[in-house]
Motif scaffolding. Structure first.
Motif, short mmCIF file in Angstrom:
data_model
loop_
_atom_site.label_atom_id
_atom_site.label_comp_id
_atom_site.label_asym_id
_atom_site.label_seq_id
_atom_site.Cartn_x
_atom_site.Cartn_y
_atom_site.Cartn_z
N HIS A 129 0.76 -1.14 -0.11
CA HIS A 129 -0.21 -0.05 0.09
C HIS A 129 1.06 1.06 -0.31
N THR A 130 0.63 2.68 -1.18
CA THR A 130 1.24 3.70 -1.23
C THR A 130 0.28 4.56 -1.42
N TYR A 172 -2.62 3.18 -4.10
CA TYR A 172 -1.87 2.52 -5.04
C TYR A 172 -2.04 0.69 -3.51
N THR A 173 -2.31 -0.16 -5.00
CA THR A 173 -2.96 -1.59 -4.30
C THR A 173 -2.19 -2.47 -4.64
N GLY A 174 -1.11 -3.10 -4.33
CA GLY A 174 -0.23 -4.20 -5.32
C GLY A 174 -0.06 -5.08 -4.63
N ARG A 175 -0.10 -6.68 -5.64
CA ARG A 175 0.46 -7.56 -4.99
C ARG A 175 0.46 -8.62 -5.84
N GLN A 176 1.93 -9.04 -5.78
CA GLN A 176 2.65 -10.08 -6.45
C GLN A 176 1.89 -11.39 -6.81
N PHE A 177 2.15 -11.96 -7.76
CA PHE A 177 1.16 -13.32 -8.46
C PHE A 177 2.24 -13.43 -9.52
N VAL A 207 -2.06 -5.08 -9.62
CA VAL A 207 -2.03 -2.76 -9.14
C VAL A 207 -3.41 -2.40 -8.99
N LYS A 208 -4.55 -2.08 -8.29
CA LYS A 208 -5.54 -1.24 -8.19
C LYS A 208 -4.71 0.10 -7.72
N MET A 209 -6.09 1.11 -8.26
CA MET A 209 -5.82 2.42 -7.55
C MET A 209 -6.91 2.89 -7.40
#
Length: 300
Positions: free
Chosen positions: A16-17, A44-49, A59-61
């Motif tokens: 989260h940033t 911004y919310t990011g998640r690795q997969f 990434v979702k914003m």
């Protein structure tokens, strides 16, 4: 560039940033949103997969709903190969989407020049027609915004080129792996073909052995029949020998001529008396013979 201390990681591994720690599209977006009096920067919310063995980041914003103008929120979701690149991509898409939703409002500001459209598009003609004041009244701000946008775009292109190089390396490695796998598959196919040939030979040999075994079984059956006949003959011979042995082992009966003389004494005496008393038949001239014989005795 953001550091780990500037990004918050939750327990589920999401980052989260607000992405305001480096010069790029997220800061350009926030500076433009502040013109329209947004109170807080987008988060911004990011998640690795992993997908097909390749690591990616989702990434979702969200540009929040405007507090007074009733502009609805704008949600953006993108996928990138690295987290920072995905943040840049999300901010760029948010700038383009925001300008598309509010074309008249952004036309008065340098942000309205950023989205690229074709020269014949009506939106492009509208922007070109109404950007005269940007050259006069806010020329400095416009030039500064364009420079910032160009720098961010250049930086983003550099990141994209790095990603492209990584993708090319992955593709080359994958191609080498495919060639090696094709070689291995060809070797396995050759081995399978050889094994199939060997199996065919073994099957042929098995059929031949089966025919030989069938013939031997026929011979064995014939010999078994002969053995059975010989065993039957042998059993008959043993029975006959046993019968003969029983006859030899039985006691012999005494003969009638060898009976005890005392048992037939009466009969013998009678026979002897009759034998002695029985006259010897002589012809009529027996007397003369006798006389002569007596005379003869007298001669002696």
């Amino acid at each position: 560039m953001a550091t780990c201390s500037q990004i918050f990681w939750d327990e589920e591994g999401n980052a989260h940033t607000d992405c305001l720690y480096w010069e790029g599209f997220p800061r350009i977006l926030w500076d433009s949103l502040r013109i329209f009096h947004y109170p807080d920067p987008p988060q911004y919310t990011g998640r690795q997969f992993s997908e097909d063995g390749i690591k990616k980041n989702r990434v979702k914003m969200t540009i929040p709903q405007h507090p007074t103008l009733e502009w609805p929120p704008i949600e953006i979701e993108v996928i990138g190969y690295r987290l920072v690149d995905a943040f840049e991509k999300a901010a760029l898409n948010a700038i383009t989407t925001f300008c598309e939703h509010h074309p008249e409002e952004v036309a008065a500001y340098p942000i309205g020049l950023f989205p690229a459209v074709s020269a014949g598009n009506a939106e492009w003609l509208f922007r070109v027609t109404h950007f005269g004041h940007l050259i006069g009244d806010v020329a400095g701000e416009t030039i500064e915004a364009v420079v910032r946008y160009m720098n961010a775009q250049s930086h983003y292109q550099i990141l994209q080129q790095r990603h492209m190089d990584q993708v090319i390396d992955l593709a080359q490695s994958f191609q080498r792996g495919l060639r090696l796998r094709d070689t291995q598959i060809q070797g396995l196919q050759d081995a399978v073909a050889g094994r199939d040939l060997a199996i065919a030979q073994f099957e042929q040999q098995a059929m031949e052995h089966g025919a030989e075994i069938e013939q031997r079984n026929i011979v064995i059956g014939f010999l078994q029949g002969q053995v059975n006949e010989l065993q039957a003959d042998w059993a008959d011979a043993l029975a006959h020998v046993g019968m003969l042995q029983e006859q030899l082992d039985a006691p012999a009966e005494p003969a009638a001529a060898e009976e005890d003389p005392e048992e037939i004494e009466g009969v013998s005496d009678l026979d002897s008396e009759h034998a002695l008393a029985k006259p010897n038949p002589q012809p009529d001239d027996s007397s003369s013979g006798s006389a002569s014989s007596v005379g003869n005795l007298d001669d002696f």
